[in-house]
Design an enzyme around this catalytic site. Structure first.
Site: not given
Ligand code: GLY
Ligand code: MN
Ligand code: MN
Length: 440
Positions: A38, A245, A262, A273, A352, A356, A363, A387, A391, A408, A410
């Site tokens: 609950d 992720h 990240d 982000d 990737h 975004h 996103h 970003e 890798y 990465r 970003e």
């Molecule tokens: N943190 C998720 C991305 O960078 O898209």
């Molecule tokens: Mn991102």
């Molecule tokens: Mn990110």
């Protein structure tokens, strides 16, 4: 406070104008999500609903009646017993007055309101599929109304909706261009996120665990009024960074490895982000630095190109080209740049997109192409992440020095009239600046 509320009112007026006198729109608040028995996950309002109302409660709905050009909120009624257990709720009267709705009523009256409001409109707008359990309710109601209308149509003139339209076709382009109110919140979300990354750099030491660094991040977020992260924080050491992720965050930090973080704060519903990657020992090895500087150069060149009227596809392709050239220079890809791009060999190490949209959702909505399939050129008020990453998982055909390097970098970039504003510029990202801050 007044400013806050009038912003939502203005957005509703814009939507009312766009749906016109033939249109009616329904938007639902987010449901609560059960976590265990609950107890619930912390409630987060639906981004679209919030964008149009600023109203923070579950079990609510908004009806925009184009014929009347009015906005009606349906929400939970006041209930002193429930409020003792679960906290304050506005109730329809206070909600109407404080959030500037034309009318408000108890959520239990939703069907009655819709039955009255649907006839007379030809277009029925909703965020179809967003909460799939709500769609049949509306369709059933629509059927009922159609049947009644059909019976009367012998002599009648009852108009019922004949087009079901996705309200996202109106709301997404609006959300794509951030107004001043949104930007003021996004700057704060970005700055809190930036502080958390700097704190992580300072607290990283060999032997600590990934979750201990995550704790530093959350501490910084919460200390500055961002109760929740905008998404689950990724604190990925060594090979874990090759999982894009990774969120289990439970491994121990080793001196020879990199830490890729990240993480972004959510501040008053708006997301930051940021990704940064740094050496756990405080000093980059030369192999780590070689890979890092390739990604950094792409991050910087892409940011520079993120200006008014630029085509995102062009920026992305250039980034892919630079990353592929870098991979060839490192010796992890063989052959020509063209060949490796044509065959998409680079995807083994960069799998990737370049970024975004960012806003209420991490996103964020809006897409990169318009409804005619044409690229959406960058405009002032748009906020995108940049970003790039490389890798390199351990493999027999890769020199050992590069094994398990995942990088990465970003940033969050606002397009302006004259260029852009990097909302996350305060987090160091050159290798020398990172090494310097890690000593402090
Ligand atoms: N943190 C998720 C991305 O960078 O898209
Ligand atoms: Mn991102
Ligand atoms: Mn990110």
């Amino acid at each position: 406070m007044e400013l806050n509320k009038s912003v939502y009112h203005q957005r509703r007026q814009t939507v009312l104008k766009k749906i016109g006198t033939d249109g009616i729109a329904i938007v639902f608040a987010a449901p609560e999500q059960r976590r265990s028995n609950d107890t619930e996950y912390p409630f987060r309002q639906d981004s679209y609903f919030y964008y149009l109302t600023g109203f923070p409660e579950t079990e609510s709905a908004l009806i925009l009646n184009g014929k009347e050009q009015t906005a009606t909120l349906l929400c939970r009624h006041k209930d002193s017993d429930s409020e003792i257990w679960h906290g304050f709720r506005y109730g329809p009267d206070a909600a109407r007055d404080q959030f500037k709705f034309d009318q408000a009523d108890d959520i239990t009256q939703l069907t009655e309101h819709l039955k009255k409001a649907l006839p007379g409109h030809r277009q029925l707008y909703a965020l179809w599929g967003l909460y799939p359990e709500r769609d049949p309710e509306i369709i059933t109601l629509w059927n009922e109304i159609n049947q009644i209308a059909n019976h009367r149509s012998i002599n009648g003139s009852t108009i019922t909706p004949e087009n079901l339209i996705n309200l996202a076709s109106i709301l997404d382009p609006m959300r794509l261009i951030k107004d001043e109110h949104e930007l003021s919140l996004m700057r704060i979300a970005a700055e809190i996120s930036a502080r958390a990354h700097i704190r992580s750099m300072r607290h990283t030491k060999p032997g600590k665990y990934e979750y201990q660094i995550e704790a530093e991040i959350l501490y910084e977020f919460m200390s500055h009024g961002a109760r929740y992260p905008a998404y689950n924080s990724i604190v990925a050491s060594g090979k874990n960074a090759c999982c894009l992720h990774y969120v289990s965050n439970r491994d121990q930090l080793r001196a020879s490895e990199l830490l890729m973080i990240d993480a972004g704060a959510e501040y008053q519903m708006y997301a930051g982000d940021i990704s940064r990657t740094f050496p756990i020992s405080g000093r980059f090895t030369s192999a780590q630095k070689d890979v890092y500087d390739i990604v950094l150069a792409v991050n910087q060149a892409s940011i520079e190109a993120t200006v008014k009227q630029a085509n995102w596809q062009t920026i992305s392709s250039k980034a892919t080209q630079m990353l592929t050239e870098g991979m060839i220079d490192l010796g992890i890809l063989q052959g020509s740049v063209e060949e490796n791009i044509d065959k998409q060999n680079y995807r083994r190490f960069y799998m990737h997109g370049l970024g975004h949209w960012l806003g209420l959702d991490v996103h964020d909505v809006g897409g990169r192409f318009d409804r005619q399939g044409q690229p959406i050129l960058l405009q002032p008020g748009m906020v995108t992440t940049i970003e790039p990453g490389i890798y390199i998982a351990a493999a027999d055909d890769i020199p050992a020095a590069f094994h398990n390097i995942g990088i990465r970098i970003e940033d969050n970039i606002l397009v302006t009239e004259t260029g852009n504003e990097n909302l996350t510029a305060s987090v160091p990202k050159t290798t020398s600046a990172i090494e310097a801050i890690m000593q402090t």
